[in-house]
Design a protein around this motif. Structure first.
Motif, PDB file in Angstrom:
ATOM      1  N   LEU A  19       0.834  -1.206   0.000  1.00 15.09           N
ATOM      2  CA  LEU A  19       0.000   0.000   0.000  1.00 15.09           C
ATOM      3  C   LEU A  19       0.866   1.252   0.000  1.00 15.09           C
ATOM      4  O   LEU A  19       0.527   2.253  -0.635  1.00 15.09           O
ATOM      5  N   VAL A  20       1.993   1.202   0.695  1.00 15.95           N
ATOM      6  CA  VAL A  20       2.949   2.316   0.647  1.00 15.95           C
ATOM      7  C   VAL A  20       3.458   2.492  -0.782  1.00 15.95           C
ATOM      8  O   VAL A  20       3.605   3.621  -1.273  1.00 15.95           O
ATOM      9  N   GLY A  21       3.716   1.388  -1.461  1.00 17.25           N
ATOM     10  CA  GLY A  21       4.165   1.453  -2.841  1.00 17.25           C
ATOM     11  C   GLY A  21       3.145   2.109  -3.751  1.00 17.25           C
ATOM     12  O   GLY A  21       3.490   2.919  -4.626  1.00 17.25           O
ATOM     13  N   ASP A 254       4.658   1.641   8.175  1.00 12.98           N
ATOM     14  CA  ASP A 254       3.886   1.735   6.932  1.00 12.98           C
ATOM     15  C   ASP A 254       2.695   2.670   7.097  1.00 12.98           C
ATOM     16  O   ASP A 254       2.376   3.456   6.196  1.00 12.98           O
ATOM     17  N   ALA A 255       2.030   2.587   8.255  1.00 12.75           N
ATOM     18  CA  ALA A 255       0.868   3.452   8.499  1.00 12.75           C
ATOM     19  C   ALA A 255       1.283   4.919   8.506  1.00 12.75           C
ATOM     20  O   ALA A 255       0.557   5.780   7.996  1.00 12.75           O
ATOM     21  N   HIS A 256       2.454   5.214   9.059  1.00  8.35           N
ATOM     22  CA  HIS A 256       2.961   6.592   9.069  1.00  8.35           C
ATOM     23  C   HIS A 256       3.075   7.137   7.651  1.00  8.35           C
ATOM     24  O   HIS A 256       2.621   8.252   7.361  1.00  8.35           O
ATOM     25  N   PHE A 257       3.673   6.353   6.761  1.00 12.44           N
ATOM     26  CA  PHE A 257       3.835   6.812   5.387  1.00 12.44           C
ATOM     27  C   PHE A 257       2.481   7.027   4.713  1.00 12.44           C
ATOM     28  O   PHE A 257       2.305   7.964   3.930  1.00 12.44           O
ATOM     29  N   LEU A 258       1.523   6.158   5.020  1.00 10.86           N
ATOM     30  CA  LEU A 258       0.203   6.292   4.416  1.00 10.86           C
ATOM     31  C   LEU A 258      -0.515   7.542   4.933  1.00 10.86           C
ATOM     32  O   LEU A 258      -1.211   8.224   4.181  1.00 10.86           O
ATOM     33  N   ALA A 261       0.878  10.418   3.149  1.00 14.80           N
ATOM     34  CA  ALA A 261       0.386  10.445   1.773  1.00 14.80           C
ATOM     35  C   ALA A 261      -1.073  10.874   1.682  1.00 14.80           C
ATOM     36  O   ALA A 261      -1.633  10.941   0.590  1.00 14.80           O
ATOM     37  N   GLY A 262      -1.685  11.146   2.829  1.00 22.54           N
ATOM     38  CA  GLY A 262      -3.083  11.557   2.829  1.00 22.54           C
ATOM     39  C   GLY A 262      -4.046  10.405   2.731  1.00 22.54           C
ATOM     40  O   GLY A 262      -5.231  10.606   2.440  1.00 22.54           O
ATOM     41  N   ARG A 263      -3.573   9.196   2.993  1.00 17.52           N
ATOM     42  CA  ARG A 263      -4.415   8.001   2.935  1.00 17.52           C
ATOM     43  C   ARG A 263      -4.680   7.502   4.352  1.00 17.52           C
ATOM     44  O   ARG A 263      -4.247   6.429   4.761  1.00 17.52           O
ATOM     45  N   ASP A 264      -5.419   8.316   5.121  1.00 14.39           N
ATOM     46  CA  ASP A 264      -5.664   7.996   6.520  1.00 14.39           C
ATOM     47  C   ASP A 264      -6.413   6.677   6.680  1.00 14.39           C
ATOM     48  O   ASP A 264      -6.137   5.902   7.604  1.00 14.39           O
ATOM     49  N   GLY A 265      -7.379   6.419   5.791  1.00 10.16           N
ATOM     50  CA  GLY A 265      -8.149   5.182   5.875  1.00 10.16           C
ATOM     51  C   GLY A 265      -7.269   3.960   5.726  1.00 10.16           C
ATOM     52  O   GLY A 265      -7.366   3.002   6.500  1.00 10.16           O
ATOM     53  N   ALA A 266      -6.378   4.000   4.725  1.00 11.18           N
ATOM     54  CA  ALA A 266      -5.459   2.881   4.511  1.00 11.18           C
ATOM     55  C   ALA A 266      -4.508   2.739   5.695  1.00 11.18           C
ATOM     56  O   ALA A 266      -4.184   1.620   6.124  1.00 11.18           O
ATOM     57  N   GLY A 267      -4.080   3.866   6.251  1.00 11.03           N
ATOM     58  CA  GLY A 267      -3.186   3.830   7.406  1.00 11.03           C
ATOM     59  C   GLY A 267      -3.851   3.190   8.610  1.00 11.03           C
ATOM     60  O   GLY A 267      -3.234   2.386   9.323  1.00 11.03           O
ATOM     61  N   LEU A 268      -5.120   3.532   8.848  1.00  7.57           N
ATOM     62  CA  LEU A 268      -5.849   2.952   9.976  1.00  7.57           C
ATOM     63  C   LEU A 268      -6.057   1.453   9.790  1.00  7.57           C
ATOM     64  O   LEU A 268      -5.987   0.682  10.749  1.00  7.57           O
ATOM     65  N   ILE A 269      -6.293   1.043   8.549  1.00  4.24           N
ATOM     66  CA  ILE A 269      -6.460  -0.388   8.274  1.00  4.24           C
ATOM     67  C   ILE A 269      -5.177  -1.142   8.588  1.00  4.24           C
ATOM     68  O   ILE A 269      -5.195  -2.211   9.211  1.00  4.24           O
ATOM     69  N   VAL A 270      -4.038  -0.580   8.166  1.00  2.00           N
ATOM     70  CA  VAL A 270      -2.751  -1.236   8.407  1.00  2.00           C
ATOM     71  C   VAL A 270      -2.480  -1.371   9.901  1.00  2.00           C
ATOM     72  O   VAL A 270      -2.060  -2.430  10.376  1.00  2.00           O
ATOM     73  N   VAL A 271      -2.724  -0.302  10.667  1.00  2.00           N
ATOM     74  CA  VAL A 271      -2.541  -0.376  12.120  1.00  2.00           C
ATOM     75  C   VAL A 271      -3.502  -1.403  12.716  1.00  2.00           C
ATOM     76  O   VAL A 271      -3.143  -2.182  13.610  1.00  2.00           O
ATOM     77  N   GLY A 272      -4.731  -1.418  12.205  1.00  2.00           N
ATOM     78  CA  GLY A 272      -5.730  -2.366  12.701  1.00  2.00           C
ATOM     79  C   GLY A 272      -5.344  -3.817  12.471  1.00  2.00           C
ATOM     80  O   GLY A 272      -5.721  -4.706  13.253  1.00  2.00           O
TER      81      GLY A 272
END
Length: 288
Positions: A19-21, A254-258, A261-272
């Motif tokens: 997802l970071v990619g 990875d969540a930090h990078f997301l 990148a303005g992808r808060d939803g993807a970041g929260l999913i990764v942390v979850g």
């Protein structure tokens, strides 16, 4: 035992990488929105996870004699799984990983094939040497690049946007280098590895306009906490715990990078995804 062989609870560590990619190397914000279909994204995530499972299975195959002493609880050294079964599982994971890369395009398939070669090189040969840590870092770096390659148009990567992949490479290389001290309890290796990880924090914080996000704080806390703990006690058990904590820290990185990148939803999913990873690892008693 198959789930233990492929480290099923930790397969989701690859999700954040790809997802970071997609969202960092491919572009962030509204000015350069990545283009990837939902089906392709699903293929990307499952392919990456399958290649991770292939790597874990072949790791245990190559290490089966060594694991009789340090990890006798694993399926192969314990005798609960035959070598033939382990190879069959590895083959299925390999076929799934490469097969799912085909719809993503030629570039993605080439990168997936490169990861396979790097995995075999590490498990079969380079793991025995400290420099092999760079190989493991390269595998994770390629996994981030794998996400970028799956875009419908793989645009050029600027130096700034390439930084997340480089940081993931360094983080995993240093964590792997730390794991080499697990057998012998080398305090110097512990100190170098953890100070190196702490040294990545400024680059992680300031790679794009000095944006700091909440997920970066646990990584800093883990590194500082385990630095003190393992310097005080450089036993195999202590170092092993540190390695496991740092691998869990990859979710936050990875969540930090997301988030950046303005992808808060993807970041929260990764942390979850960290929650089921922890619960399943305890339920299945899976070691990293």
């Amino acid at each position: 035992d198959i789930l233990r062989l492929i480290r099923f609870p930790f397969m989701t560590t690859t999700t954040g990488d790809v997802l970071v990619g997609v969202y960092c190397l491919g572009g962030w914000g509204t000015w350069l929105a990545p283009s990837i279909g939902e089906l392709h994204l699903l293929c990307l995530i499952l392919s990456s996870a399958s290649l991770y499972a292939f790597g874990m299975a072949t790791n245990d195959i190559f290490d089966r004699k060594r694991d009789r002493e340090i990890h006798p609880e694993r399926p192969l050294p314990s005798g609960r799984m035959s070598l033939g079964t382990a190879w069959a599982v590895a083959g299925i994971c390999l076929a799934a990983g490469l097969g799912l890369s085909i719809p993503l395009g030629r570039t993605a398939t080439l990168i997936a094939s490169g990861m396979v070669l790097a995995i075999l090189l590490y498990n079969g040969l380079l793991k025995r040497y400290p420099d092999g840590a760079f190989n493991m870092g390269a595998i994770r770096g390629l996994n981030v690049l794998y996400g970028w390659s799956a875009l419908e148009w793989a645009n050029d990567i600027s130096e700034v946007r390439a930084m997340p992949g480089a940081i993931v490479f360094g983080y995993i290389a240093l964590t792997t280098y730390l794991s080499t001290a697990e057998e012998e309890g080398r305090r110097r290796t512990v100190i170098v590895s953890l100070l190196g990880i702490l040294g990545l924090v400024p680059a992680t914080l300031f790679f794009h306009e000095g944006v700091a996000t909440p997920p970066i704080l646990p990584i800093l806390g883990i590194a500082l906490w385990r630095l003190g703990a393992t310097i005080a006690d450089a036993s195999t058990r202590s170092i092993g715990q540190t390695v496991r904590f740092l691998l869990m820290g990859l979710y936050f990185l990875d969540a930090h990078f997301l988030f950046v990148a303005g992808r808060d939803g993807a970041g929260l999913i990764v942390v979850g995804l960290l929650i089921p990873a922890i619960l399943l690892s305890r339920l299945l008693r899976v070691s990293s």
